[in-house]
Structures are given as structure tokens and as C-alpha cells.
Write a protein that holds these residues in place. Structure first.
Motif, PDB file in Angstrom:
ATOM      1  N   ALA A 217       0.833  -1.199   0.000  1.00 38.81           N
ATOM      2  CA  ALA A 217       0.000   0.000   0.000  1.00 38.81           C
ATOM      3  C   ALA A 217       0.872   1.255   0.000  1.00 38.81           C
ATOM      4  O   ALA A 217       0.594   2.223  -0.726  1.00 38.81           O
ATOM      5  N   ALA A 218       1.952   1.235   0.789  1.00 36.81           N
ATOM      6  CA  ALA A 218       2.834   2.400   0.842  1.00 36.81           C
ATOM      7  C   ALA A 218       3.582   2.616  -0.468  1.00 36.81           C
ATOM      8  O   ALA A 218       3.873   3.759  -0.843  1.00 36.81           O
ATOM      9  N   GLU A 219       3.872   1.539  -1.203  1.00 37.26           N
ATOM     10  CA  GLU A 219       4.609   1.629  -2.458  1.00 37.26           C
ATOM     11  C   GLU A 219       3.697   1.795  -3.667  1.00 37.26           C
ATOM     12  O   GLU A 219       4.183   1.923  -4.795  1.00 37.26           O
ATOM     13  N   GLY A 220       2.382   1.761  -3.448  1.00 36.47           N
ATOM     14  CA  GLY A 220       1.457   1.823  -4.570  1.00 36.47           C
ATOM     15  C   GLY A 220       1.470   0.571  -5.412  1.00 36.47           C
ATOM     16  O   GLY A 220       1.207   0.615  -6.619  1.00 36.47           O
ATOM     17  N   ARG A 221       1.729  -0.558  -4.785  1.00 36.24           N
ATOM     18  CA  ARG A 221       1.853  -1.850  -5.474  1.00 36.24           C
ATOM     19  C   ARG A 221       0.642  -2.715  -5.166  1.00 36.24           C
ATOM     20  O   ARG A 221       0.169  -2.759  -4.017  1.00 36.24           O
ATOM     21  N   ASP A 222       0.149  -3.420  -6.149  1.00 35.20           N
ATOM     22  CA  ASP A 222      -0.952  -4.345  -5.942  1.00 35.20           C
ATOM     23  C   ASP A 222      -0.420  -5.578  -5.218  1.00 35.20           C
ATOM     24  O   ASP A 222       0.393  -6.338  -5.752  1.00 35.20           O
TER      25      ASP A 222
END
Length: 290
Positions: A217-222
Motif C-alpha cells: 500500500a505504501a509503495e502503490g503496489r498491488d
């Protein structure tokens, strides 16, 4: 759910004169049984969890090349490469070569390294933990750059490459698996760079996955884009007496969202156990999904 084979032991009854033939027998049996991946450790001495340091140990990438020549389907990975044992430019080339010669079956398994005794014994670099993690992130960046169209220089804190030329390129960009469950650094790097993580079977698996979910979530990754693998001992027993317990264990992993159980057990050279797992456990695992 897929099942992979982790070969952690090379001390077989025939000794080193028969090791090439014995290893061939093991990997051919594993592929015929339906195992999805085969891995070897990146150690130069045997590790305490498996046996004494004086037991036989083969260098990982030479061994993976040997296995590639004797198989045609299984994916191949060092589980996991010790980041300080090879310069990143050489590592990217090694994995690229393995991928081309195996016709697209190579993965990059990578970790921060931990065996200071073997490193000191053989004169390999082994800086402190913080620096090893810095080198781990730079190695990931270098490999990804070398597996791209860029030949630009790379300027990092620890590594400087004047031209990141890599010809031939791998047939596919090797998926990256980062080993370890460190909550502050390792799982953050998984969220930022990797296609798969590896965790050790234990009571904290659900917690580790929650930590990975927060890093994603912090990295914008699914989170769902990352394959979750678990390293576990799956010994069916001499006569299959543990089969039901193994299937129940795999069902638990599947409920948590693991896509692969990466299995090891003692005396892997006894291929009847490989065949037994292929008949009794792998079909049940495949029915579980991911």
C-alpha cells in the motif's frame, strides 16, 4: 497451488564420483513428478540446519546450469543468492545466461546473505547488516537496468557500472524472488521490486503477509501481483504415512494466499519419495488453486 523442490543436500551415498548421475536422477524424477521449480542453496559450505559444514556443497549457478541441461520444463532459481558473493553486473549476466540456455526458465532469487562463517572462511566480502541491505537494493536496481533497453552508467553508493550492456538479453525478464521475512527492510524491498517473496513456514505467516500488504500500500503496489511462496519440509514418510498431514498443511497455506509451497526433505536422493509426492500430493495441491 504449485509445489517446488528445494535441493539442500548433496551428500549422497555414492559420494562425489556419482554425484552428477545422482543429481540427474533427482531432477529428472522431480520434473516427471510435476514439480514446478527446482532450487538450490547459494552456499559454499553446508549450513547447520542441514548438516555439518564439511558435507558436500555445490556452487549454485554452476549447478543450475547443469540442471537446465537435464530438464526442459521446471523453472530454475538459487534460493536465494547471497548478494555480496557476486558483483551485481556479473550476477545479472549469470542469470541472463541461465535464462537463455534454459529457454526462459530462470528466476533471480536474492537475499541479504547471512552466513558470515563461510564468507570469512573463503575470503568473501561480508559487510555489516545495514550495508548488505544497501547493496541488496542496488543489486536489484542494476539487474533490472541490465534487463532493460538501457545501457546507461549506474552510479550507486556501493557499485558503479560504466555501461550496463547485457547481450544477449534474457528470453524473458527473470522474475525476482526476495527471500526472508524481515518486516522493516526485506518485505519493503519485495513490495518495491519483486514478483515473489519467500517466507519460512511458521506461526507468524499471516502476520508477515499483513506486513507485506502494508508495504505494498505504501509503495502503490498491488499486493495480489506478488506471488507468495513458503519454504517448508514436506516429507511424505517412508511409506506415505504423512500424506494426509501434508495435504492439510498445504490447504492451510492456500487459505492464506500462498501460490507455491517450496519443499525440501532429508535424503532427496531417494527418488521414490519424489514419485510418491508426485502421485499423492501434487495433484491435491494443484486442486487448491492460489
Amino acid at each position: 497451488m504449485k509445489v517446488g523442490l528445494h535441493i539442500a543436500d548433496f551428500t549422497y551415498p555414492g559420494g562425489s564420483p556419482q554425484l552428477a548421475d545422482d543429481l540427474t536422477r533427482v531432477v529428472v524424477a522431480a520434473e516427471e513428478a510435476g514439480f514446478a521449480r527446482i532450487s538450490v542453496m547459494d552456499h559454499l559450505w553446508q549450513i547447520p540446519a542441514v548438516g555439518p559444514a564439511e558435507h558436500d556443497m555445490l556452487e549454485a549457478y554452476t549447478t543450475l546450469g547443469f540442471i537446465a541441461a537435464r530438464t526442459s520444463r521446471v523453472e530454475l532459481v538459487a534460493w536465494v543468492t547471497a548478494v555480496t558473493y557476486r558483483h551485481p553486473g556479473m550476477l545479472a549476466k549469470l542469470v541472463s545466461t541461465l535464462d537463455v540456455l534454459s529457454k526462459g526458465r530462470a528466476w533471480l532469487g536474492l537475499g541479504a546473505a547471512w552466513n558470515g562463517d563461510e564468507a570469512a572462511g573463503l575470503g568473501l566480502p561480508f559487510p555489516g547488516t545495514a550495508e548488505r541491505f544497501e547493496r541488496l537494493e542496488e543489486t536489484l536496481q542494476i539487474c533490472l537496468q541490465m534487463w532493460s533497453e538501457s545501457e546507461a552508467p549506474y552510479e550507486g553508493q556501493h557499485y558503479q557500472l560504466g555501461r550496463t550492456l547485457n547481450v544477449p538479453q534474457p528470453l524473458r525478464r527473470p522474475p525476482i524472488l526476495i527471500g526472508g521475512g524481515g518486516e522493516r527492510k526485506t518485505l519493503r524491498l519485495v513490495a518495491r521490486y519483486a514478483q515473489a517473496c519467500n517466507l519460512f513456514a511458521g506461526t507468524d505467516l499471516e502476520h508477515k503477509l499483513d506486513v507485506l500488504r502494508r508495504h505494498c500500500a505504501a509503495e502503490g503496489r498491488d499486493y495480489d501481483d506478488i506471488e507468495k511462496t513458503v519454504l517448508v519440509q514436506l516429507d511424505p514418510g517412508e511409506h506415505g504415512e504423512h500424506i494426509d498431514a501434508l495435504i492439510a498443511q498445504l490447504e492451510g497455506f492456500a487459505r492464506l494466499g500462498f501460490a507455491e509451497a517450496h519443499a525440501w526433505w532429508p535424503e532427496v536422493w531417494r527418488t521414490e519419495r519424489l514419485k510418491l509426492l508426485g502421485r499423492e500430493v501434487l495433484p491435491a495441491a494443484a486442486a487448491l488453486g492460489a
